[in-house]
Write an enzyme that holds these catalytic residues in place. Structure first.
Site, PDB file in Angstrom:
ATOM      1  N   SER A  44      23.511 -38.364  25.758  1.00 36.65           N
ATOM      2  CA  SER A  44      22.721 -39.625  26.230  1.00 36.65           C
ATOM      3  C   SER A  44      23.144 -41.035  25.787  1.00 36.65           C
ATOM      4  CB  SER A  44      21.018 -39.458  25.965  1.00 36.65           C
ATOM      5  OG  SER A  44      21.042 -39.646  24.656  1.00 36.65           O
ATOM      6  N   HIS A  45      24.067 -41.194  24.744  1.00 39.33           N
ATOM      7  CA  HIS A  45      24.414 -42.411  24.350  1.00 39.33           C
ATOM      8  C   HIS A  45      25.973 -42.098  24.204  1.00 39.33           C
ATOM      9  CE1 HIS A  45      20.096 -42.846  23.919  1.00 39.33           C
ATOM     10  NE2 HIS A  45      20.457 -44.319  23.829  1.00 39.33           N
ATOM     11  N   ASP A 185      18.091 -39.382  28.485  1.00 38.98           N
ATOM     12  CA  ASP A 185      18.136 -37.974  28.849  1.00 38.98           C
ATOM     13  C   ASP A 185      17.396 -37.691  29.986  1.00 38.98           C
ATOM     14  OD1 ASP A 185      19.090 -35.884  27.273  1.00 38.98           O
ATOM     15  OD2 ASP A 185      18.364 -36.457  25.533  1.00 38.98           O
TER      16      ASP A 185
HETATM   17  P1  NDP Z   1      15.923 -36.170  19.938  1.00 32.73           P
HETATM   18  O1  NDP Z   1      14.590 -36.018  20.406  1.00 32.73           O
HETATM   19  O2  NDP Z   1      16.990 -35.195  20.212  1.00 32.73           O
HETATM   20  O3  NDP Z   1      15.750 -36.402  18.281  1.00 32.73           O
HETATM   21  C1  NDP Z   1      16.883 -36.675  17.461  1.00 32.73           C
HETATM   22  C2  NDP Z   1      16.711 -36.546  16.008  1.00 32.73           C
HETATM   23  O4  NDP Z   1      15.983 -35.645  15.601  1.00 32.73           O
HETATM   24  C3  NDP Z   1      18.120 -36.431  15.552  1.00 32.73           C
HETATM   25  O5  NDP Z   1      17.881 -36.875  14.229  1.00 32.73           O
HETATM   26  C4  NDP Z   1      18.260 -35.010  15.252  1.00 32.73           C
HETATM   27  O6  NDP Z   1      19.215 -34.546  14.764  1.00 32.73           O
HETATM   28  C5  NDP Z   1      16.841 -34.400  14.870  1.00 32.73           C
HETATM   29  N1  NDP Z   1      16.508 -33.057  15.451  1.00 32.73           N
HETATM   30  C6  NDP Z   1      16.388 -32.742  16.444  1.00 32.73           C
HETATM   31  N2  NDP Z   1      15.949 -31.376  16.392  1.00 32.73           N
HETATM   32  C7  NDP Z   1      15.759 -31.029  15.119  1.00 32.73           C
HETATM   33  C8  NDP Z   1      15.414 -29.938  14.499  1.00 32.73           C
HETATM   34  N3  NDP Z   1      15.131 -28.897  14.889  1.00 32.73           N
HETATM   35  N4  NDP Z   1      15.093 -29.948  13.143  1.00 32.73           N
HETATM   36  C9  NDP Z   1      15.733 -31.246  12.558  1.00 32.73           C
HETATM   37  N5  NDP Z   1      16.089 -32.451  13.219  1.00 32.73           N
HETATM   38  C10 NDP Z   1      16.430 -32.335  14.612  1.00 32.73           C
HETATM   39  O7  NDP Z   1      16.553 -37.704  20.349  1.00 32.73           O
HETATM   40  P2  NDP Z   1      15.899 -38.917  21.130  1.00 32.73           P
HETATM   41  O8  NDP Z   1      16.038 -38.625  22.477  1.00 32.73           O
HETATM   42  O9  NDP Z   1      14.517 -39.280  20.701  1.00 32.73           O
HETATM   43  O10 NDP Z   1      16.964 -40.086  20.835  1.00 32.73           O
HETATM   44  C11 NDP Z   1      18.377 -39.856  20.891  1.00 32.73           C
HETATM   45  C12 NDP Z   1      19.336 -41.229  20.913  1.00 32.73           C
HETATM   46  O11 NDP Z   1      18.580 -42.145  21.634  1.00 32.73           O
HETATM   47  C13 NDP Z   1      19.010 -41.583  19.337  1.00 32.73           C
HETATM   48  O12 NDP Z   1      20.184 -41.712  18.852  1.00 32.73           O
HETATM   49  C14 NDP Z   1      18.298 -42.811  19.257  1.00 32.73           C
HETATM   50  O13 NDP Z   1      18.583 -43.984  18.759  1.00 32.73           O
HETATM   51  C15 NDP Z   1      18.680 -43.426  20.880  1.00 32.73           C
HETATM   52  N6  NDP Z   1      17.865 -44.286  21.465  1.00 32.73           N
HETATM   53  C16 NDP Z   1      18.344 -45.592  21.501  1.00 32.73           C
HETATM   54  C17 NDP Z   1      17.576 -46.514  22.250  1.00 32.73           C
HETATM   55  C18 NDP Z   1      17.872 -48.063  22.359  1.00 32.73           C
HETATM   56  O14 NDP Z   1      16.895 -48.819  22.694  1.00 32.73           O
HETATM   57  N7  NDP Z   1      18.935 -48.341  21.669  1.00 32.73           N
HETATM   58  C19 NDP Z   1      16.187 -46.183  22.671  1.00 32.73           C
HETATM   59  C20 NDP Z   1      15.790 -44.849  22.751  1.00 32.73           C
HETATM   60  C21 NDP Z   1      16.684 -43.791  21.893  1.00 32.73           C
HETATM   61  P3  NDP Z   1      20.516 -34.051  15.585  1.00 32.73           P
HETATM   62  O15 NDP Z   1      21.097 -35.067  16.111  1.00 32.73           O
HETATM   63  O16 NDP Z   1      21.287 -33.214  14.287  1.00 32.73           O
HETATM   64  O17 NDP Z   1      19.962 -33.094  16.321  1.00 32.73           O
HETATM   65  O1  PYC Z   2      17.802 -43.855  26.126  1.00 37.95           O
HETATM   66  O2  PYC Z   2      15.762 -44.792  25.976  1.00 37.95           O
HETATM   67  C1  PYC Z   2      17.025 -44.758  26.002  1.00 37.95           C
HETATM   68  C2  PYC Z   2      17.812 -46.047  25.731  1.00 37.95           C
HETATM   69  C3  PYC Z   2      17.199 -47.482  25.825  1.00 37.95           C
HETATM   70  C4  PYC Z   2      18.043 -48.170  25.467  1.00 37.95           C
HETATM   71  C5  PYC Z   2      19.164 -47.610  25.171  1.00 37.95           C
HETATM   72  N1  PYC Z   2      19.083 -46.265  25.202  1.00 37.95           N
END
Ligand code: NDP
Ligand code: PYC
Length: 333
Positions: A44-45, A185
């Site tokens: 997703s990133h 995602d």
């Molecule tokens: P997830 O819901 O996939 O959760 C991710 C975190 O939970 C990771 O650290 C992951 O580790 C951990 N995790 C997942 N499953 C397990 C498990 N079974 N046991 C233990 N740990 C677990 O990710 P999101 O969709 O919430 O976020 C994805 C990315 O999007 C992030 O990197 C976030 O920074 C980015 N993002 C950025 C935004 C922005 O504004 N810049 C906005 C929103 C999100 P692992 O990676 O090893 O699976």
């Molecule tokens: O995936 O939610 C997201 C997001 C927002 C800004 C960057 N990533």
């Protein structure tokens, strides 16, 4: 699927970005981030975000040649003005001063202002733990998420990331959106015509929906109900008004329908265990190891473990890009 080595992925990203008009410094920092995302199978990133970088540039919503300005505003606070560029270069520019302040003061914060942001935060947290420091990072995004109990999107996907350096192991890092899932995602589900799992979002009328299009037009939901909603609100506050920058609602307004990446600030905090603990550092870091062991010894995994495994695999074997993504990126060269 199209196989590609990490070096080729970096060159592809760099060439797309420079060809589209980003400065060398901006292109290098962006390429490092999207290749790291692809490498660690955080798609997703990953490389697909390049499409959004270009869209944001074409819409006139990012400064492709921004040179961040660092301001040492207090003994424990660094401010980096990203000058309307992407966050990555601003973070890299401010990190040495943040780390040095954390070592001197024990704790220090860095506010990044006026940045266009799409980064996965673990990249920045890993750079902080590489300095032997504990790190915390968060930022708002666009107002896409409804608060628990509501149906109107007023919160961002607001990620929260934390890292703990481990002497003999890769750092403990978690990094997640405070929405049920990152918006990226949901966009990937739409690109692949896949239904969403339940609980990720609602349609415009507030009805639960598994249709990515309907959720993108309606609202995403927070993780953990009222708990995720409160954490997300905290992030709006400490990475918005506290640092003199935009909330997710204001970021979306600034975008004015262009479909660009969010524009706002980011708050990072770094803490030095050695300053807190002095000669007892080793003893207490060992206690932390016992916490991790108590988790893994029962078969549970630590966050980031999947990522580290994916990284080792990608370094060995390269990565596979969906054909249509590879073609779209190649067409930008
Ligand atoms: P997830 O819901 O996939 O959760 C991710 C975190 O939970 C990771 O650290 C992951 O580790 C951990 N995790 C997942 N499953 C397990 C498990 N079974 N046991 C233990 N740990 C677990 O990710 P999101 O969709 O919430 O976020 C994805 C990315 O999007 C992030 O990197 C976030 O920074 C980015 N993002 C950025 C935004 C922005 O504004 N810049 C906005 C929103 C999100 P692992 O990676 O090893 O699976
Ligand atoms: O995936 O939610 C997201 C997001 C927002 C800004 C960057 N990533």
């Amino acid at each position: 699927m199209h196989p590609i080595t990490l070096e080729e992925a970096h060159t592809l990203a760099l060439n797309v970005l420079s060809r589209q008009g980003f400065s060398q410094e901006q292109s290098q920092a962006l390429a490092r981030a999207v290749v790291a995302g692809e490498r660690d199978e955080c798609r997703s990133h990953g490389l697909y975000r390049l499409l959004n970088c270009v869209k944001t540039l074409t819409a006139g919503k990012v400064n492709a040649e921004a040179a961040p300005v660092i301001d040492d505003i207090a003994p424990g606070v660094v401010r980096v003005d990203a000058q309307g560029g992407f966050s990555q270069l601003a973070f890299e520019s401010g990190l040495p001063l943040l780390a040095s302040k954390a070592r001197t003061q024990g704790i220090a914060a860095m506010a990044i202002n006026h940045c266009v942001h799409f980064s996965a935060l673990w990249i920045e947290i890993e750079a902080i733990t590489d300095h032997g420091l504990v790190g915390l990072a968060c930022n708002p995004s666009h107002a896409w998420v409804a608060p628990a109990g509501g149906i109107l999107p007023v919160l961002g996907t607001n990620p929260l990331a934390f890292g703990w350096p481990r002497p003999a192991n890769p750092p403990y890092i978690f990094d997640f959106a405070t929405s049920a899932i990152a918006r990226g995602d949901i966009e990937l589900h739409r690109r692949e015509n896949k239904a969403l799992p339940e609980g990720w979002g609602i349609d415009r009328c507030g009805h639960p929906s598994r249709d990515p299009e309907a959720v993108l037009e309606g609202a995403m939901l927070t993780f953990g109900g009222h708990k995720g909603s409160a954490l997300s609100t905290m992030i709006e506050l400490i990475a918005g008004p506290l640092i003199g920058d935009l909330t997710s609602v204001q970021s979306l307004k600034h975008d004015a329908g262009a479909g660009g990446s969010p524009y706002h600030g980011e708050l990072l905090i770094a803490m030095d265990p050695k300053r807190f603990l002095g000669e007892k550092t080793e003893h207490f870091l060992q206690q932390a190891e016992e916490v991790f062991a108590s988790i893994t010894s029962q078969g549970a995994r630590l966050p980031s473990q999947r990522r580290y495994e994916a990284r080792a695999r990608s370094q060995r074997e390269g990565v596979w890009l969906p054909d249509h993504l590879y073609q779209e990126l190649s067409s930008l060269l």
